[in-house]
Design a protein around this motif. Sequence first.
Motif, PDB file in Angstrom:
ATOM      1  N   ALA A   3       9.812  54.982  48.491  1.00  0.00           N
ATOM      2  CA  ALA A   3       9.678  53.620  47.974  1.00  0.00           C
ATOM      3  C   ALA A   3      10.426  53.452  46.662  1.00  0.00           C
ATOM      4  O   ALA A   3      11.046  52.411  46.405  1.00  0.00           O
ATOM      5  CB  ALA A   3       8.198  53.277  47.784  1.00  0.00           C
ATOM      6  N   THR A   4      10.406  54.487  45.825  1.00  0.00           N
ATOM      7  CA  THR A   4      11.078  54.408  44.524  1.00  0.00           C
ATOM      8  C   THR A   4      12.592  54.299  44.704  1.00  0.00           C
ATOM      9  O   THR A   4      13.246  53.445  44.085  1.00  0.00           O
ATOM     10  CB  THR A   4      10.744  55.654  43.686  1.00  0.00           C
ATOM     11  OG1 THR A   4       9.332  55.712  43.484  1.00  0.00           O
ATOM     12  CG2 THR A   4      11.435  55.595  42.330  1.00  0.00           C
ATOM     13  N   LEU A   5      13.162  55.138  45.549  1.00  0.00           N
ATOM     14  CA  LEU A   5      14.608  55.091  45.760  1.00  0.00           C
ATOM     15  C   LEU A   5      15.025  53.830  46.510  1.00  0.00           C
ATOM     16  O   LEU A   5      16.101  53.275  46.248  1.00  0.00           O
ATOM     17  CB  LEU A   5      15.074  56.336  46.520  1.00  0.00           C
ATOM     18  CG  LEU A   5      14.935  57.661  45.750  1.00  0.00           C
ATOM     19  CD1 LEU A   5      15.444  58.823  46.592  1.00  0.00           C
ATOM     20  CD2 LEU A   5      15.684  57.609  44.426  1.00  0.00           C
ATOM     21  N   THR A   6      14.173  53.366  47.416  1.00  0.00           N
ATOM     22  CA  THR A   6      14.472  52.110  48.110  1.00  0.00           C
ATOM     23  C   THR A   6      14.495  50.951  47.123  1.00  0.00           C
ATOM     24  O   THR A   6      15.353  50.069  47.205  1.00  0.00           O
ATOM     25  CB  THR A   6      13.437  51.846  49.218  1.00  0.00           C
ATOM     26  OG1 THR A   6      13.513  52.893  50.196  1.00  0.00           O
ATOM     27  CG2 THR A   6      13.685  50.508  49.897  1.00  0.00           C
ATOM     28  N   ARG A   7      13.549  50.956  46.187  1.00  0.00           N
ATOM     29  CA  ARG A   7      13.517  49.892  45.166  1.00  0.00           C
ATOM     30  C   ARG A   7      14.762  49.963  44.286  1.00  0.00           C
ATOM     31  O   ARG A   7      15.365  48.941  43.954  1.00  0.00           O
ATOM     32  CB  ARG A   7      12.259  50.008  44.316  1.00  0.00           C
ATOM     33  CG  ARG A   7      12.109  48.881  43.293  1.00  0.00           C
ATOM     34  CD  ARG A   7      10.739  48.886  42.649  1.00  0.00           C
ATOM     35  NE  ARG A   7      10.478  50.087  41.875  1.00  0.00           N
ATOM     36  CZ  ARG A   7       9.629  51.044  42.230  1.00  0.00           C
ATOM     37  NH1 ARG A   7       8.977  50.957  43.378  1.00  0.00           N
ATOM     38  NH2 ARG A   7       9.438  52.111  41.472  1.00  0.00           N
ATOM     39  N   ALA A   8      15.173  51.180  43.916  1.00  0.00           N
ATOM     40  CA  ALA A   8      16.382  51.336  43.103  1.00  0.00           C
ATOM     41  C   ALA A   8      17.600  50.802  43.845  1.00  0.00           C
ATOM     42  O   ALA A   8      18.449  50.111  43.258  1.00  0.00           O
ATOM     43  CB  ALA A   8      16.577  52.802  42.727  1.00  0.00           C
TER      44      ALA A   8
ATOM     45  N   SER B  90       5.920  59.214  45.988  1.00  0.00           N
ATOM     46  CA  SER B  90       6.374  57.942  46.564  1.00  0.00           C
ATOM     47  C   SER B  90       7.891  57.791  46.428  1.00  0.00           C
ATOM     48  O   SER B  90       8.404  56.700  46.188  1.00  0.00           O
ATOM     49  CB  SER B  90       5.660  56.765  45.905  1.00  0.00           C
ATOM     50  OG  SER B  90       5.899  56.750  44.505  1.00  0.00           O
ATOM     51  N   TRP B  91       8.624  58.887  46.601  1.00  0.00           N
ATOM     52  CA  TRP B  91      10.070  58.877  46.361  1.00  0.00           C
ATOM     53  C   TRP B  91      10.807  57.924  47.289  1.00  0.00           C
ATOM     54  O   TRP B  91      11.797  57.317  46.881  1.00  0.00           O
ATOM     55  CB  TRP B  91      10.637  60.285  46.491  1.00  0.00           C
ATOM     56  CG  TRP B  91      10.428  60.938  47.826  1.00  0.00           C
ATOM     57  CD1 TRP B  91       9.365  61.686  48.212  1.00  0.00           C
ATOM     58  CD2 TRP B  91      11.316  60.906  48.941  1.00  0.00           C
ATOM     59  NE1 TRP B  91       9.519  62.114  49.497  1.00  0.00           N
ATOM     60  CE2 TRP B  91      10.713  61.661  49.968  1.00  0.00           C
ATOM     61  CE3 TRP B  91      12.566  60.332  49.175  1.00  0.00           C
ATOM     62  CZ2 TRP B  91      11.303  61.843  51.226  1.00  0.00           C
ATOM     63  CZ3 TRP B  91      13.172  60.508  50.415  1.00  0.00           C
ATOM     64  CH2 TRP B  91      12.539  61.248  51.420  1.00  0.00           C
TER      65      TRP B  91
ATOM     66  N   GLU C 273       7.752  63.368  42.823  1.00  0.00           N
ATOM     67  CA  GLU C 273       7.384  61.956  42.976  1.00  0.00           C
ATOM     68  C   GLU C 273       6.972  61.712  44.427  1.00  0.00           C
ATOM     69  O   GLU C 273       7.821  61.528  45.307  1.00  0.00           O
ATOM     70  CB  GLU C 273       8.583  61.058  42.610  1.00  0.00           C
ATOM     71  CG  GLU C 273       8.391  59.585  42.849  1.00  0.00           C
ATOM     72  CD  GLU C 273       7.137  59.058  42.170  1.00  0.00           C
ATOM     73  OE1 GLU C 273       6.230  58.632  42.903  1.00  0.00           O
ATOM     74  OE2 GLU C 273       7.067  59.090  40.925  1.00  0.00           O
TER      75      GLU C 273
END
Length: 342
Positions: A219-224, A216-217, A214
């Motif tokens: 941004a993805t983990l920050t969103r989670a 964009s990991w 991924e």
Amino acid sequence: MKADPALSALRLFAGARLDPQANAVPLAIAFSGGADSTALLLAALHLWGPQRLHALHVHHGLQTDADRFAEHARGLCASWGVPCSVLRVQIPARPGESLEDAARGARYTALTNAAGKLGSRWLLLGHQADDQAESLLLALLRGAGPKGLAGMPAVASRAGLWLGRPLLSCAADSLRHMLDVQGVPYVRDAMNLDPAFRRSRIRHELLPVLARLEPSWRATLTRAASLCAQASAGIEELAQQDLARCEGPEGLRLAALRALPEARLSEVLRLWLRQSGLRSNHGQIVNLCRQVRATARGAVALQVRLGQGLVERRGPWLALSAGTYVSGHCGLHDAHEGSGCL
């Protein structure tokens, strides 16, 4: 010199959080001398100048380079005209506590105490997006709930001081690249490469795999983490309301606790213990919930030991042993605060 991306992130943070009229109040900056804290200090220097800043470097003596790191911090700050205090700490050895947790606790106690003595209202920390991702993954591997999976908040309070993390949107490699291009020196901590530490293995073994799966990991983990923080805030708000209804002069009313659904009962007990300065794990909370329920069937004995505290039944009350209970919150007062990420 430019301090982008750290300067851009700090500008956004300061515009939303810091009082522009409080120019006379010193800003404390945790300064390890590593790339992240160097980028933060450089950005703050560009934004406010040296007269408003005070760098705080923690020397905990855990490695042979600790003296060299302290001298680097002093030297760089002197070249920039920024006052720098070196804080020497001892790491307490507590049964069942990891070296990382003990060092973190000692470090933040020293930093907040020093910032308070300076009269600072803010202590700025250099945690960035990769740190946030690592914290989330560590919490996930521990089996944490929404509170732990919320990661590190951008703002939290501790001991009457605001803690700010302006760089949570910045990638670690972008900060290092910016410093390298400008020729700004920073230290490299060998402990960050030590496979004995789980965080180090996540950084060097797991994150590269995530980057391939991924791109964009971050941004993805920050969103989670942000979604978990929102969920945690809602859960805690309801737990605060339930706790207020259960509290009394001698502890918590067992009848009121038994009236709660299981999920809300566990959250009330977890919140009550945390506000009393006691740490608990999932198994202890499950055990305590079971014993609370058993009081409805005539069970008289109820006793659970948590560290130095003792939770026990006293007639219709669930109480803490004498000298254990401390009314109100203990230290951290942020609904989004993660577990042990400071």
